[in-house]
Design a protein around this motif. Structure first.
Motif, PDB file in Angstrom:
ATOM      1  N   GLU A   1       6.128  46.200  66.220  1.00  0.00           N
ATOM      2  CA  GLU A   1       4.668  46.617  65.810  1.00  0.00           C
ATOM      3  C   GLU A   1       4.321  46.203  64.114  1.00  0.00           C
ATOM      4  N   HIS A   2       5.410  46.780  63.444  1.00  0.00           N
ATOM      5  CA  HIS A   2       4.877  46.693  62.014  1.00  0.00           C
ATOM      6  C   HIS A   2       4.985  45.118  61.603  1.00  0.00           C
ATOM      7  N   GLU A   3       5.483  44.261  62.388  1.00  0.00           N
ATOM      8  CA  GLU A   3       5.815  42.818  61.821  1.00  0.00           C
ATOM      9  C   GLU A   3       5.024  41.915  62.556  1.00  0.00           C
ATOM     10  N   LEU A   4       3.809  42.450  62.706  1.00  0.00           N
ATOM     11  CA  LEU A   4       2.781  41.452  63.395  1.00  0.00           C
ATOM     12  C   LEU A   4       2.397  40.403  62.522  1.00  0.00           C
ATOM     13  N   ASP A   5       2.511  40.632  61.200  1.00  0.00           N
ATOM     14  CA  ASP A   5       2.229  39.481  59.898  1.00  0.00           C
ATOM     15  C   ASP A   5       3.112  39.004  59.345  1.00  0.00           C
ATOM     16  N   TYR A   6       4.393  39.659  59.461  1.00  0.00           N
ATOM     17  CA  TYR A   6       5.442  39.144  58.686  1.00  0.00           C
ATOM     18  C   TYR A   6       6.702  39.424  59.566  1.00  0.00           C
ATOM     19  N   LEU A   7       7.444  38.398  59.590  1.00  0.00           N
ATOM     20  CA  LEU A   7       8.895  38.345  60.335  1.00  0.00           C
ATOM     21  C   LEU A   7       9.960  37.470  59.548  1.00  0.00           C
ATOM     22  N   VAL A   8      10.989  37.912  59.234  1.00  0.00           N
ATOM     23  CA  VAL A   8      12.114  37.364  58.563  1.00  0.00           C
ATOM     24  C   VAL A   8      12.861  36.372  59.566  1.00  0.00           C
ATOM     25  N   GLU A   9      12.900  36.828  60.744  1.00  0.00           N
ATOM     26  CA  GLU A   9      13.818  35.858  61.695  1.00  0.00           C
ATOM     27  C   GLU A   9      12.682  35.514  62.976  1.00  0.00           C
ATOM     28  N   PRO A  10      12.711  34.214  63.438  1.00  0.00           N
ATOM     29  CA  PRO A  10      11.995  33.835  64.516  1.00  0.00           C
ATOM     30  C   PRO A  10      12.005  34.405  66.005  1.00  0.00           C
ATOM     31  N   ASP A  11      11.179  35.072  66.355  1.00  0.00           N
ATOM     32  CA  ASP A  11      11.319  36.050  67.666  1.00  0.00           C
ATOM     33  C   ASP A  11      10.817  35.284  68.856  1.00  0.00           C
ATOM     34  N   ILE A  12      10.587  35.914  69.782  1.00  0.00           N
ATOM     35  CA  ILE A  12      10.217  35.093  71.144  1.00  0.00           C
ATOM     36  C   ILE A  12       8.709  34.490  71.072  1.00  0.00           C
ATOM     37  N   PHE A  13       8.067  35.122  70.411  1.00  0.00           N
ATOM     38  CA  PHE A  13       6.443  34.825  69.983  1.00  0.00           C
ATOM     39  C   PHE A  13       6.608  33.496  69.179  1.00  0.00           C
ATOM     40  N   HIS A  14       7.205  33.395  68.032  1.00  0.00           N
ATOM     41  CA  HIS A  14       7.280  32.123  67.436  1.00  0.00           C
ATOM     42  C   HIS A  14       7.745  30.966  68.225  1.00  0.00           C
ATOM     43  N   ASP A  15       8.855  31.365  68.569  1.00  0.00           N
ATOM     44  CA  ASP A  15       9.746  29.997  69.307  1.00  0.00           C
ATOM     45  C   ASP A  15       8.887  29.674  70.730  1.00  0.00           C
ATOM     46  N   PHE A  16       8.252  30.830  71.511  1.00  0.00           N
ATOM     47  CA  PHE A  16       7.775  30.160  72.669  1.00  0.00           C
ATOM     48  C   PHE A  16       6.159  29.733  72.417  1.00  0.00           C
ATOM     49  N   PHE A  17       5.481  30.675  71.940  1.00  0.00           N
ATOM     50  CA  PHE A  17       3.979  30.284  71.648  1.00  0.00           C
ATOM     51  C   PHE A  17       3.830  29.049  70.521  1.00  0.00           C
ATOM     52  N   GLY A  18       4.807  29.225  69.692  1.00  0.00           N
ATOM     53  CA  GLY A  18       4.783  27.860  68.491  1.00  0.00           C
ATOM     54  C   GLY A  18       5.313  26.520  69.246  1.00  0.00           C
ATOM     55  N   HIS A  19       6.370  26.604  69.887  1.00  0.00           N
ATOM     56  CA  HIS A  19       7.273  25.283  70.392  1.00  0.00           C
ATOM     57  C   HIS A  19       6.968  24.718  71.510  1.00  0.00           C
ATOM     58  N   VAL A  20       7.051  25.751  72.393  1.00  0.00           N
ATOM     59  CA  VAL A  20       7.076  25.569  74.051  1.00  0.00           C
ATOM     60  C   VAL A  20       5.816  24.573  74.486  1.00  0.00           C
ATOM     61  N   PRO A  21       4.840  25.012  74.162  1.00  0.00           N
ATOM     62  CA  PRO A  21       3.686  24.084  74.829  1.00  0.00           C
ATOM     63  C   PRO A  21       3.815  22.678  74.435  1.00  0.00           C
ATOM     64  N   MET A  22       4.223  22.259  73.182  1.00  0.00           N
ATOM     65  CA  MET A  22       4.510  20.859  72.767  1.00  0.00           C
ATOM     66  C   MET A  22       5.443  20.124  73.711  1.00  0.00           C
ATOM     67  N   LEU A  23       6.386  20.947  74.219  1.00  0.00           N
ATOM     68  CA  LEU A  23       7.239  20.051  75.149  1.00  0.00           C
ATOM     69  C   LEU A  23       6.882  19.623  76.403  1.00  0.00           C
ATOM     70  N   LEU A  24       5.630  19.791  76.728  1.00  0.00           N
ATOM     71  CA  LEU A  24       4.875  19.416  77.718  1.00  0.00           C
ATOM     72  C   LEU A  24       4.191  18.176  77.476  1.00  0.00           C
ATOM     73  N   ASP A  25       4.259  17.571  76.464  1.00  0.00           N
ATOM     74  CA  ASP A  25       3.577  16.340  75.959  1.00  0.00           C
ATOM     75  C   ASP A  25       4.762  15.470  76.138  1.00  0.00           C
ATOM     76  N   PRO A  26       4.713  14.374  76.785  1.00  0.00           N
ATOM     77  CA  PRO A  26       6.037  13.505  76.704  1.00  0.00           C
ATOM     78  C   PRO A  26       6.537  12.786  75.527  1.00  0.00           C
ATOM     79  N   THR A  27       5.493  12.304  74.900  1.00  0.00           N
ATOM     80  CA  THR A  27       6.033  11.644  73.936  1.00  0.00           C
ATOM     81  C   THR A  27       6.766  12.281  72.768  1.00  0.00           C
ATOM     82  N   PHE A  28       6.094  13.644  72.530  1.00  0.00           N
ATOM     83  CA  PHE A  28       6.766  14.707  71.674  1.00  0.00           C
ATOM     84  C   PHE A  28       8.206  15.251  72.179  1.00  0.00           C
ATOM     85  N   ALA A  29       8.011  15.402  73.641  1.00  0.00           N
ATOM     86  CA  ALA A  29       9.303  15.725  74.289  1.00  0.00           C
ATOM     87  C   ALA A  29      10.286  14.612  74.010  1.00  0.00           C
TER      88      ALA A  29
END
Length: 291
Positions: free
Chosen positions: A126-154
């Motif tokens: 909870e105290h890391e909502l705005d600062y995180l030293v290591e990437p967590d599931i939210f960064h990895d998933f919300f940030g990266h995974v949607p773009m993998l549905l674009d054929p060119t970017f994939a």
């Protein structure tokens, strides 16, 4: 928080200070997601993060990010990787695999080359909502995974994984890593309808999503893969420089068509250019007026 919290685009497990549980990882660093272990509080944390970032993304993120988020339909809680992989396979042949956190470079490249994207399985506190030293599931998933549905970017991501082996062999990994940093993590694009973000480090960060797209002082250069490979980046604050694509086809062709060998040989022993400086040959992004 720095946007992604990532010190390197691909980083090895180098010590016990890393948060993830590496003890049970397979040889390729994959682990079970253990979705049933997420608590109601964790799902609530995800929902709040998702709602905050989606509100900003509707205005500032690339259309491909938005369509990917809609297809993944993960607003109500931490997603199940098995279901996510079903959606990805049908669209672009990708899947997500759970990992404890940072993994070695060669393993990371192998996953990408085989259309597997590693996603950290734990969520920030909870105290890391705005600062995180290591990437967590939210960064990895919300940030990266949607773009993998674009054929060119994939396809670009798979090609990047394949390029990793050569970069390691030529002792030029730092140069290739800057491509990842300034595109996959901190990339901007203008396909003729205004400046938008697609990089995961931007899309998953409330502060940098606004800063990178709206700040009038920050340096934005038109994408040039050689210039990107020669440019240092910030790991502890917002970026001083961003590179702007005109299309994702430009990104893919920049990786596929470029002969990296001579570039590595010429520049790998040269210190990178400081981020934020303007050099001869640079082309600035000025919206519809580009120079």
């Amino acid at each position: 928080m720095v946007s992604s919290g990532m010190e390197k685009p691909t980083s090895a497990n180098s010590g016990s200070s890393l948060r993830g549980d590496y003890e049970g990882a397979a040889a390729d660093y994959t682990i079970g997601q253990a979705w049933d272990r997420y608590t109601p509080q964790m799902h609530d944390r995800w929902r709040r993060l998702h709602a905050r970032q989606t509100a900003l993304a509707q205005r500032l993120a690339a259309p491909q990010v938005l369509s990917g988020l809609a297809a993944l339909d993960c607003a109500e809680g931490i997603p199940d990787f098995a279901e996510t992989s079903r959606v990805l396979r049908a669209a672009t042949g990708w899947q997500v695999v759970a990992v404890p956190g940072f993994i070695p470079d060669d393993i990371f490249f192998d996953h990408l080359a085989n259309r597997r994207f590693p996603v950290t399985n734990w969520i920030r506190e909870e105290h890391e909502l705005d600062y995180l030293v290591e990437p967590d599931i939210f960064h990895d998933f919300f940030g990266h995974v949607p773009m993998l549905l674009d054929p060119t970017f994939a396809s670009f991501m798979q090609a990047y994984g394949g390029a990793g082996r050569r970069a390691i062999a030529m002792d030029a990994l730092d140069m290739l890593a800057r491509i990842y940093w300034y595109t996959v993590e901190f990339g901007l694009i203008d396909e003729g309808k205004g400046l938008k973000a697609y990089g995961a480090g931007i899309v998953s960060s409330a502060g940098e999503l606004v800063f990178s797209t709206e700040d009038v002082q920050v340096q934005r250069l038109l994408f040039d893969p050689v210039r990107v490979m020669r440019t240092a980046y910030n790991i502890d604050r917002f970026q001083s420089c961003y590179f702007v694509l005109e299309s994702f086809e430009q990104l893919l062709q920049g990786l596929v068509d470029l002969d990296f060998g001579p570039i590595y040989k010429r520049w790998r022993e040269t210190p990178p250019l400081p981020a934020g400086e303007f050099h001869d040959g640079d082309r600035s992004y000025r919206g519809n007026a580009k120079s």
